[in-house]
Enzyme design. Structure first.
Site, short mmCIF file in Angstrom:
data_model
loop_
_atom_site.label_atom_id
_atom_site.label_comp_id
_atom_site.label_asym_id
_atom_site.label_seq_id
_atom_site.Cartn_x
_atom_site.Cartn_y
_atom_site.Cartn_z
N LYS A 213 13.27 28.45 -60.16
CA LYS A 213 14.61 27.85 -60.18
C LYS A 213 14.56 26.49 -60.87
O LYS A 213 15.34 26.20 -61.75
CB LYS A 213 15.12 27.72 -58.74
CG LYS A 213 16.48 27.08 -58.65
CD LYS A 213 17.01 27.08 -57.23
CE LYS A 213 18.29 26.25 -57.16
NZ LYS A 213 18.87 26.22 -55.83
N GLU A 219 2.62 25.10 -58.83
CA GLU A 219 1.87 26.37 -58.77
C GLU A 219 2.29 27.28 -59.92
O GLU A 219 1.46 27.87 -60.61
CB GLU A 219 2.15 27.11 -57.45
CG GLU A 219 1.59 26.44 -56.21
CD GLU A 219 2.59 25.52 -55.54
OE1 GLU A 219 3.49 24.98 -56.23
OE2 GLU A 219 2.45 25.32 -54.31
N GLY A 273 16.68 29.19 -53.46
CA GLY A 273 15.50 29.97 -53.84
C GLY A 273 15.29 31.19 -52.96
O GLY A 273 15.06 32.30 -53.43
N GLU A 359 12.44 28.69 -43.52
CA GLU A 359 12.78 27.59 -44.44
C GLU A 359 14.25 27.21 -44.27
O GLU A 359 14.62 26.06 -44.49
CB GLU A 359 12.50 28.00 -45.90
CG GLU A 359 12.43 26.82 -46.85
CD GLU A 359 11.81 27.16 -48.21
OE1 GLU A 359 10.60 26.91 -48.41
OE2 GLU A 359 12.53 27.68 -49.06
N LYS A 500 3.89 18.33 -50.80
CA LYS A 500 3.76 18.39 -52.27
C LYS A 500 3.41 17.01 -52.81
O LYS A 500 2.53 16.86 -53.66
CB LYS A 500 5.11 18.78 -52.89
CG LYS A 500 5.51 20.21 -52.80
CD LYS A 500 6.75 20.40 -53.69
CE LYS A 500 7.58 21.58 -53.25
NZ LYS A 500 8.87 21.66 -53.93
O1 F6P Z 1 8.99 25.97 -50.98
C1 F6P Z 1 9.98 25.20 -51.53
C2 F6P Z 1 10.70 25.90 -52.64
O2 F6P Z 1 11.60 24.99 -53.19
C3 F6P Z 1 11.41 27.18 -52.20
O3 F6P Z 1 12.62 26.93 -51.59
C4 F6P Z 1 11.51 27.90 -53.48
O4 F6P Z 1 11.84 29.25 -53.30
C5 F6P Z 1 10.13 27.68 -54.03
O5 F6P Z 1 9.82 26.35 -53.66
C6 F6P Z 1 9.97 27.88 -55.51
O6 F6P Z 1 10.79 27.01 -56.24
P1 F6P Z 1 11.12 27.26 -57.75
O7 F6P Z 1 11.83 28.56 -57.88
O8 F6P Z 1 11.96 26.11 -58.18
O9 F6P Z 1 9.82 27.31 -58.52
#
Ligand code: F6P
Length: 538
Positions: A213, A219, A273, A359, A500
């Site tokens: 998103k 990661e 997300g 979450e 994080k």
């Molecule tokens: O774990 C936190 C979070 O923001 C989730 O809510 C989300 O699904 C995930 O990290 C991945 O985020 P992104 O789609 O922005 O990489």
């Protein structure tokens, strides 16, 4: 219906309401044996149907008075009003000042949902069409890789909601997959994950879907860079546009990463997300099951949305189940909830629900920032039956903790082994019976079962794309209802930020790269020192 303003909803703690007092006044020990013997019709009366789902809550320790009081609490908490605000595109995610509109992702063409003056439904369908065209091209082989070969493997790189939804649904709908296409899901920053997936893949036939998103998640970007290097080592820089597509809300970051934004599938910040599997985040799933099945998946969720939006609260399945969850958590004090799918294809469903529920509702402050006065989201866990029966069910039957459980099962399997399926479903039903009623063996305490362990049983004819969509929407709305009762923001996730931030500070301390001096406690310092002195970087 009680008339309440938004401000009242944000500041009123349900615990201080008369409706809550009426509910807690009904708390007294009751055994399911007593509830069933007092009402021979209970097994029929405490069942609701919604789309293809048959939802049986007769084995929950509620009666008519408790159910009425729970609905009274839902009414007083303004569940209907907040639900309508969500569907109307209001900014109900107050801490991020955003609407919450995963329901728009499955709204049929022609209907409209307005966000800040703009109808979002046409944009949803534009993206669905682009996804459909692209998925069809990958499926029929007309989209080829840089060497002209067709794509046989799709690797989704994402984490959290950008992984769990599509990975869970890909497994759940294995009966509907394209026979010549395999998908893999890489989420963990642990290099073992991507190394294991890349080993044995042919770069010329592999497509990467980078799903994020924000497109800033460390990661995902780390895995995406590794995948890009793996591809370009084999096929050169020029191969990237044919083998990399992105799913994101963040055009700038996608371009910065080096993916052609013509190969980007967009979604919007009003899709959380963990609520995003039916957005472009479902692209890998759509490539696998095809656009038509994906449409059925969306339609299943939409059917549940319509039920949630229109059914009277006492017959509204997400409301009734959400409120039974409140009864279990806040009146009876049960801290966890097991989700037990009797379907191997739903093996990842409990993990998916963990993110959705924990979450969303793992919060300690209310919308106005004041501390909550009662327990919020339960700890959600589970494994498919019958495997779980030979692992943790001992505790469910005879442990000191009571674990309310959701059993999920289907009348018909996708395989031909009916004998297996009959056994599977016999086990599901038997477990609900054993948990509820137990068995007394006078003089044999180790062999006695107290029973009175609550469960809900959700059945459907078959695990189709539509039924999966129905299950997802059902749990999304249960989480919504409970968030309303607790007065929390179910749609932010600030709780993941601190870890994080600290990881970003600690990384250079581990690698020895230049960094500002950082103070830690003695335990953290010792962990860092141990890692540094035991690391071999040759
Ligand atoms: O774990 C936190 C979070 O923001 C989730 O809510 C989300 O699904 C995930 O990290 C991945 O985020 P992104 O789609 O922005 O990489």
């Amino acid at each position: 219906m009680v008339e309440v303003s938004d401000n009242e909803i944000m500041s009123t703690d349900i615990a201080s309401s008369p409706a809550w007092g009426r509910l807690t006044g009904l708390a007294r020990p009751r055994h399911l044996r007593e509830l069933f013997s007092g009402d021979p019709d209970r097994g029929r009366r405490y069942v609701l149907e919604m789309a293809d789902l048959r939802v049986d809550f007769a084995k929950q320790t509620v009666d008519d008075d408790i159910l009425a009081a729970l609905i009274g609490v839902a009414d007083e908490a303004g569940v209907a009003q907040r639900r309508d605000a969500m569907f109307a595109g209001e900014h109900i995610n107050v801490t991020e000042d955003r609407p919450v509109l995963h329901v728009a992702l499955r709204t049929p063409q022609g209907a409209s949902i307005t966000v800040d003056g703009q109808d979002v439904v046409p944009a949803v369908h534009d993206v669905l069409r682009r996804m459909g065209d692209f998925a069809d091209r990958v499926r029929d082989g007309s989209w080829t890789g840089a060497t002209g070969q067709r794509i046989h493997t799709v690797v989704n790189i994402g984490i959290g909601g950008s992984d769990l939804g599509p990975a869970m649904a890909y497994q759940a709908l294995e009966a509907y997959r394209h026979p010549d296409l395999t998908a893999h899901f890489v989420s963990n920053v642990d290099g073992a994950n991507i190394a294991g997936v890349l080993a044995g893949l042919d770069p010329a036939q592999t497509m990467f879907v980078i799903s994020s998103k924000t497109f800033t998640t460390i990661e995902t970007l780390t895995n995406a860079r590794t995948a890009r290097a793996w591809l370009t080592d084999a096929l050169g820089e020029g191969s990237v546009p044919k083998h990399f597509v992105a799913v994101s809300t963040n055009v700038d970051e996608v371009a910065e990463f080096g993916i052609d934004t013509a190969n980007m599938f967009e979604f919007w910040e009003w899709v959380g997300g963990r609520y995003s599997v039916e957005s472009a985040i479902g692209l890998t799933l759509m490539i696998s099951i095809g656009p038509e099945r994906f449409t059925e998946f969306l339609a299943g969720s939409h059917a549940v949305d319509e039920h949630f939006r229109t059914a009277p609260l006492p017959k509204n399945v997400p409301v009734v189940l959400g409120m039974i969850g409140v009864w279990n958590a806040n009146v009876l004090g049960f801290d966890t909830k097991a989700v037990l799918p009797y379907a191997q294809e739903l093996a990842r469903f409990p993990a998916y629900l963990q993110q959705l529920d924990m979450e969303s509702n793992g919060k300690s402050v209310r919308l106005d920032g004041s501390p909550v006065s009662m327990a919020t989201g339960p700890i959600v866990w589970g494994e498919p039956g019958t495997n779980g029966q030979h692992a943790f069910y001992q505790l469910l039957h005879q442990g000191t903790r009571v674990v309310p459980a959701d059993f999920i099962g289907f009348a018909n399997p996708h395989h031909a082994y009916r004998e297996h399926h009959d056994l599977l479903v016999a086990n599901l039903i038997a477990q609900t019976e054993a948990l509820a009623f137990g068995k007394d063996r006078p003089g044999e305490p180790h062999r006695s079962f107290a029973g009175n362990r609550p469960s809900t049983t959700i059945l459907a004819p078959r695990l189709t794309p539509s039924v999966l969509g129905q299950l997802i929407a059902l749990y999304e709305h249960i989480v919504f209802v409970q968030g309303c009762i607790w007065g929390i923001d179910s749609f932010d996730q600030w709780g993941v930020e601190l870890g994080k931030e600290l990881a970003n500070r600690i990384t250079p301390e581990l690698t020895g790269e230049p960094h500002d001096a950082v103070e830690h406690d003695s335990s953290t310092t010792a962990l860092i020192d141990w890692y540094r002195s035991n690391t071999r970087r040759d």
